[in-house]
Design a protein around this motif. Structure first.
Motif, PDB file in Angstrom:
ATOM      1  N   LEU A 171     -22.011  -1.630  71.792  1.00 50.33           N
ATOM      2  CA  LEU A 171     -22.578  -0.350  72.207  1.00 50.33           C
ATOM      3  C   LEU A 171     -22.288  -0.077  73.675  1.00 50.33           C
ATOM      4  O   LEU A 171     -22.491  -0.933  74.535  1.00 50.33           O
ATOM      5  CB  LEU A 171     -24.091  -0.345  71.971  1.00 50.33           C
ATOM      6  CG  LEU A 171     -24.823   0.945  72.311  1.00 50.33           C
ATOM      7  CD1 LEU A 171     -24.389   2.069  71.375  1.00 50.33           C
ATOM      8  CD2 LEU A 171     -26.337   0.746  72.235  1.00 50.33           C
ATOM      9  N   ALA A 172     -21.817   1.136  73.956  1.00 56.29           N
ATOM     10  CA  ALA A 172     -21.532   1.530  75.335  1.00 56.29           C
ATOM     11  C   ALA A 172     -21.650   3.040  75.457  1.00 56.29           C
ATOM     12  O   ALA A 172     -21.556   3.776  74.473  1.00 56.29           O
ATOM     13  CB  ALA A 172     -20.126   1.078  75.740  1.00 56.29           C
ATOM     14  N   LEU A 173     -21.875   3.491  76.688  1.00 53.74           N
ATOM     15  CA  LEU A 173     -21.886   4.929  76.937  1.00 53.74           C
ATOM     16  C   LEU A 173     -20.473   5.479  76.773  1.00 53.74           C
ATOM     17  O   LEU A 173     -19.483   4.783  77.014  1.00 53.74           O
ATOM     18  CB  LEU A 173     -22.396   5.220  78.347  1.00 53.74           C
ATOM     19  CG  LEU A 173     -23.875   4.910  78.613  1.00 53.74           C
ATOM     20  CD1 LEU A 173     -24.195   5.136  80.083  1.00 53.74           C
ATOM     21  CD2 LEU A 173     -24.780   5.767  77.733  1.00 53.74           C
ATOM     22  N   ALA A 174     -20.388   6.734  76.343  1.00 53.29           N
ATOM     23  CA  ALA A 174     -19.089   7.373  76.146  1.00 53.29           C
ATOM     24  C   ALA A 174     -19.115   8.764  76.757  1.00 53.29           C
ATOM     25  O   ALA A 174     -20.182   9.318  77.045  1.00 53.29           O
ATOM     26  CB  ALA A 174     -18.756   7.454  74.656  1.00 53.29           C
TER      27      ALA A 174
ATOM     28  N   LYS B 230     -14.989  -1.929  58.784  1.00 49.98           N
ATOM     29  CA  LYS B 230     -15.404  -1.905  60.185  1.00 49.98           C
ATOM     30  C   LYS B 230     -14.689  -0.755  60.888  1.00 49.98           C
ATOM     31  O   LYS B 230     -13.466  -0.622  60.786  1.00 49.98           O
ATOM     32  CB  LYS B 230     -15.075  -3.225  60.875  1.00 49.98           C
ATOM     33  CG  LYS B 230     -16.023  -4.365  60.497  1.00 49.98           C
ATOM     34  CD  LYS B 230     -15.762  -5.588  61.349  1.00 49.98           C
ATOM     35  CE  LYS B 230     -16.752  -6.700  61.036  1.00 49.98           C
ATOM     36  NZ  LYS B 230     -18.131  -6.336  61.434  1.00 49.98           N
ATOM     37  N   VAL B 231     -15.461   0.074  61.580  1.00 49.67           N
ATOM     38  CA  VAL B 231     -14.897   1.225  62.279  1.00 49.67           C
ATOM     39  C   VAL B 231     -15.538   1.331  63.656  1.00 49.67           C
ATOM     40  O   VAL B 231     -16.616   0.790  63.909  1.00 49.67           O
ATOM     41  CB  VAL B 231     -15.134   2.538  61.499  1.00 49.67           C
ATOM     42  CG1 VAL B 231     -14.466   2.494  60.132  1.00 49.67           C
ATOM     43  CG2 VAL B 231     -16.631   2.818  61.357  1.00 49.67           C
ATOM     44  N   THR B 232     -14.873   2.055  64.530  1.00 48.33           N
ATOM     45  CA  THR B 232     -15.422   2.383  65.844  1.00 48.33           C
ATOM     46  C   THR B 232     -15.595   3.891  65.911  1.00 48.33           C
ATOM     47  O   THR B 232     -14.656   4.641  65.601  1.00 48.33           O
ATOM     48  CB  THR B 232     -14.492   1.914  66.967  1.00 48.33           C
ATOM     49  OG1 THR B 232     -14.354   0.486  66.898  1.00 48.33           O
ATOM     50  CG2 THR B 232     -15.055   2.290  68.335  1.00 48.33           C
ATOM     51  N   ILE B 233     -16.791   4.342  66.283  1.00 47.53           N
ATOM     52  CA  ILE B 233     -17.065   5.775  66.346  1.00 47.53           C
ATOM     53  C   ILE B 233     -17.714   6.127  67.676  1.00 47.53           C
ATOM     54  O   ILE B 233     -18.261   5.270  68.372  1.00 47.53           O
ATOM     55  CB  ILE B 233     -17.994   6.237  65.200  1.00 47.53           C
ATOM     56  CG1 ILE B 233     -19.354   5.516  65.289  1.00 47.53           C
ATOM     57  CG2 ILE B 233     -17.345   6.015  63.845  1.00 47.53           C
ATOM     58  CD1 ILE B 233     -20.401   6.079  64.339  1.00 47.53           C
ATOM     59  N   SER B 234     -17.659   7.408  68.008  1.00 50.16           N
ATOM     60  CA  SER B 234     -18.357   7.949  69.172  1.00 50.16           C
ATOM     61  C   SER B 234     -19.136   9.169  68.728  1.00 50.16           C
ATOM     62  O   SER B 234     -18.700   9.908  67.840  1.00 50.16           O
ATOM     63  CB  SER B 234     -17.364   8.343  70.272  1.00 50.16           C
ATOM     64  OG  SER B 234     -16.666   7.215  70.753  1.00 50.16           O
ATOM     65  N   GLY B 235     -20.303   9.381  69.345  1.00 50.30           N
ATOM     66  CA  GLY B 235     -21.093  10.542  68.965  1.00 50.30           C
ATOM     67  C   GLY B 235     -22.213  10.821  69.936  1.00 50.30           C
ATOM     68  O   GLY B 235     -22.548  10.001  70.798  1.00 50.30           O
ATOM     69  N   GLN B 236     -22.788  11.997  69.789  1.00 52.95           N
ATOM     70  CA  GLN B 236     -23.916  12.420  70.608  1.00 52.95           C
ATOM     71  C   GLN B 236     -25.187  11.763  70.088  1.00 52.95           C
ATOM     72  O   GLN B 236     -25.484  11.810  68.893  1.00 52.95           O
ATOM     73  CB  GLN B 236     -24.050  13.940  70.556  1.00 52.95           C
ATOM     74  CG  GLN B 236     -25.188  14.505  71.392  1.00 52.95           C
ATOM     75  CD  GLN B 236     -25.367  15.995  71.170  1.00 52.95           C
ATOM     76  OE1 GLN B 236     -24.652  16.594  70.376  1.00 52.95           O
ATOM     77  NE2 GLN B 236     -26.315  16.590  71.864  1.00 52.95           N
TER      78      GLN B 236
ATOM     79  N   THR C 264     -30.898  13.148  74.462  1.00 48.26           N
ATOM     80  CA  THR C 264     -30.019  13.665  73.413  1.00 48.26           C
ATOM     81  C   THR C 264     -28.749  14.324  73.949  1.00 48.26           C
ATOM     82  O   THR C 264     -27.945  14.823  73.165  1.00 48.26           O
ATOM     83  CB  THR C 264     -30.768  14.668  72.514  1.00 48.26           C
ATOM     84  OG1 THR C 264     -31.339  15.707  73.319  1.00 48.26           O
ATOM     85  CG2 THR C 264     -31.867  13.968  71.732  1.00 48.26           C
ATOM     86  N   ASN C 265     -28.569  14.315  75.264  1.00 48.74           N
ATOM     87  CA  ASN C 265     -27.298  14.791  75.824  1.00 48.74           C
ATOM     88  C   ASN C 265     -26.337  13.638  76.110  1.00 48.74           C
ATOM     89  O   ASN C 265     -25.225  13.857  76.596  1.00 48.74           O
ATOM     90  CB  ASN C 265     -27.549  15.577  77.110  1.00 48.74           C
ATOM     91  CG  ASN C 265     -28.153  14.708  78.201  1.00 48.74           C
ATOM     92  OD1 ASN C 265     -28.783  13.689  77.911  1.00 48.74           O
ATOM     93  ND2 ASN C 265     -27.978  15.108  79.444  1.00 48.74           N
ATOM     94  N   ARG C 266     -26.753  12.410  75.785  1.00 51.85           N
ATOM     95  CA  ARG C 266     -25.908  11.246  76.051  1.00 51.85           C
ATOM     96  C   ARG C 266     -24.980  10.993  74.870  1.00 51.85           C
ATOM     97  O   ARG C 266     -25.306  11.272  73.715  1.00 51.85           O
ATOM     98  CB  ARG C 266     -26.774   9.996  76.294  1.00 51.85           C
ATOM     99  CG  ARG C 266     -27.872  10.175  77.328  1.00 51.85           C
ATOM    100  CD  ARG C 266     -27.338  10.412  78.725  1.00 51.85           C
ATOM    101  NE  ARG C 266     -26.734   9.222  79.286  1.00 51.85           N
ATOM    102  CZ  ARG C 266     -27.416   8.290  79.963  1.00 51.85           C
ATOM    103  NH1 ARG C 266     -28.725   8.410  80.137  1.00 51.85           N
ATOM    104  NH2 ARG C 266     -26.797   7.238  80.464  1.00 51.85           N
TER     105      ARG C 266
ATOM    106  N   ASP D 273     -27.313  -0.442  82.191  1.00 51.23           N
ATOM    107  CA  ASP D 273     -27.649   0.787  82.914  1.00 51.23           C
ATOM    108  C   ASP D 273     -28.177   1.906  82.022  1.00 51.23           C
ATOM    109  O   ASP D 273     -28.249   3.057  82.457  1.00 51.23           O
ATOM    110  CB  ASP D 273     -26.440   1.313  83.712  1.00 51.23           C
ATOM    111  CG  ASP D 273     -25.927   0.305  84.727  1.00 51.23           C
ATOM    112  OD1 ASP D 273     -26.761  -0.428  85.285  1.00 51.23           O
ATOM    113  OD2 ASP D 273     -24.704   0.256  84.936  1.00 51.23           O
ATOM    114  N   PHE D 274     -28.555   1.620  80.770  1.00 58.56           N
ATOM    115  CA  PHE D 274     -29.181   2.673  79.966  1.00 58.56           C
ATOM    116  C   PHE D 274     -30.115   2.067  78.926  1.00 58.56           C
ATOM    117  O   PHE D 274     -29.888   0.973  78.418  1.00 58.56           O
ATOM    118  CB  PHE D 274     -28.135   3.570  79.284  1.00 58.56           C
ATOM    119  CG  PHE D 274     -27.341   2.893  78.192  1.00 58.56           C
ATOM    120  CD1 PHE D 274     -27.750   2.945  76.861  1.00 58.56           C
ATOM    121  CD2 PHE D 274     -26.161   2.207  78.496  1.00 58.56           C
ATOM    122  CE1 PHE D 274     -27.014   2.336  75.859  1.00 58.56           C
ATOM    123  CE2 PHE D 274     -25.417   1.602  77.495  1.00 58.56           C
ATOM    124  CZ  PHE D 274     -25.845   1.660  76.175  1.00 58.56           C
ATOM    125  N   ASP D 275     -31.191   2.786  78.659  1.00 56.99           N
ATOM    126  CA  ASP D 275     -32.170   2.428  77.634  1.00 56.99           C
ATOM    127  C   ASP D 275     -32.699   3.749  77.086  1.00 56.99           C
ATOM    128  O   ASP D 275     -33.564   4.383  77.683  1.00 56.99           O
ATOM    129  CB  ASP D 275     -33.299   1.586  78.233  1.00 56.99           C
ATOM    130  CG  ASP D 275     -34.246   1.036  77.165  1.00 56.99           C
ATOM    131  OD1 ASP D 275     -34.055   1.359  75.977  1.00 56.99           O
ATOM    132  OD2 ASP D 275     -35.179   0.290  77.534  1.00 56.99           O
TER     133      ASP D 275
END
Length: 371
Positions: free
Chosen positions: A237-240, A153-159, A211-213, A200-202
């Motif tokens: 899942l959340a915005l970063a 199990k990992v936590t990642i962030s990405g475009q 694709t800029n999120r 607040d996002f879909d």
């Protein structure tokens, strides 16, 4: 058994390696998708060893690969950079071969049958250096060191890149209806079992508007068929925020993949005695932008047969189309049974494009309807 040969050849950087962005990958991906990675600058990590005869090899859990180097490579876990070649997509007189002995370097007989896709591949090496353990899980760390993270199990962030809208990866895992891609620096990974929707996002799966999120989420790393993906954990899942800066050597821009091609159809070309109630299925090598199919698929009876039959006009063929992104298959369904003993011509016209904008070369299929 098909013999797969990966040769890593030390040389000066080619023009394409200087101008195209590098892509982080691994041996499993290169072996599974040689056509996709052909001509791309890449970086991968593997264990390098040198035998008593000075022959070096790099290996991971998927096997070992020969290294041919001008200078020695340090034994141990190394990071290797270079340009990937699928020799089948080149010709014997390709100028890139001018400085190599095909027999010695690639174990290839230039006078014999030319290899098929994936049979003989190579990485033209530009640099080798000791690899450092990743400080924390990240998309790039997972792609470069997949076995290190499998089932963890990992936590990642990405475009966010939707359903591979930027052509980062060769294929989709087809594990869920909401599969999407996250990318960071020169690496990308699939996310499954998670709709890109939250407070607040879909986000759109099939349009580049989002694709800029940037997103962050948690999940379990899995792999198969040369791909890695994250089986997302519900509620994570959340915005970063994007990173404050991206190192110059790890550009976010990824070069376009090869143009999509038709790899299979049913019926097949020139097939006879085809059922009057048949449908046509066409599979592509890469993801297709469904919007570009509209108005670019044509089905008709051969006009010459209408003249032979004395018909004033060739009867039209009405049909509908349905594209499956999961399997990259276009299905053409005819509104009525096809006329017996007639030749059908199906055309994919100019204007059909892959998810990253690369265009499909016009393609034609003909078959004959039976009784």
């Amino acid at each position: 058994m098909k013999r797969l040969l990966l040769v890593l050849v030390a040389t000066a950087a080619s023009v394409s390696a200087q101008t195209a962005a590098r892509r982080a990958t691994n041996l499993a991906a290169l072996l599974a998708y040689p056509a996709f990675y052909h001509g791309r600058p890449i970086v991968l990590i593997g264990n390098v060893t040198t035998d008593q005869n000075g022959r070096a090899r790099v290996s991971d859990d998927n096997g070992s690969v020969r290294l041919v180097l001008k200078n020695s490579a340090p034994d141990g876990l190394d990071e290797i950079r270079g340009e990937f070649w699928d020799i089948s997509r080149m010709k014997p007189d390709d100028p890139r071969f001018s400085t190599y002995d095909l027999r010695k370097t690639f174990e290839l007989d230039p006078d014999g049958p030319w290899p098929r896709s994936g049979e003989v591949t190579a990485i033209v090496v530009t640099a080798v250096r000791p690899a450092t353990p990743p400080p924390a899980p990240s998309i790039r760390a997972i792609v470069l060191n997949p076995t290190r993270y499998i089932d963890q199990k990992v936590t990642i962030s990405g475009q966010y890149s939707g359903r591979n809208l930027l052509g980062d990866l060769p294929e989709a895992p087809a594990k869920s209806r909401y599969d999407f891609v996250l990318r960071s620096a020169d690496a990308a990974i699939w996310v499954i079992n998670m709709r890109p929707k939250g407070k607040d996002f879909d986000l759109a799966l099939d349009a580049r508007i989002d694709t800029n999120r940037w997103l962050t989420l948690r999940g379990t790393v899995q792999h198969g068929r040369g791909l890695q993906w994250l089986d997302a954990e519900a509620g994570t899942l959340a915005l970063a925020k994007p990173p404050a800066e991206t190192p110059a050597e790890e550009p976010v821009r990824v070069p376009a993949g090869p143009p999509p091609e038709v790899v299979f159809s049913t019926p097949t070309e020139d097939e006879t005695d085809v059922s009057t109630t048949t449908s046509v299925r066409v599979q592509f090598s890469r993801d297709i932008d469904p919007a570009t199919l509209k108005g670019h698929v044509k089905a008709s009876y051969v006009q010459a047969q209408s003249k032979e039959r004395g018909e004033p006009d060739t009867p039209p063929i009405n049909f509908t189309t349905q594209y499956s992104a999961a399997t990259r298959v276009l299905e053409i369904r005819f509104a009525a049974p096809l006329e017996r003993f007639r030749t059908i011509k199906l055309e994919l016209l100019e204007g059909i494009a892959g998810a990253d904008g690369q265009t499909l070369k016009p393609w034609t299929l003909t078959f004959v309807v039976g009784s």
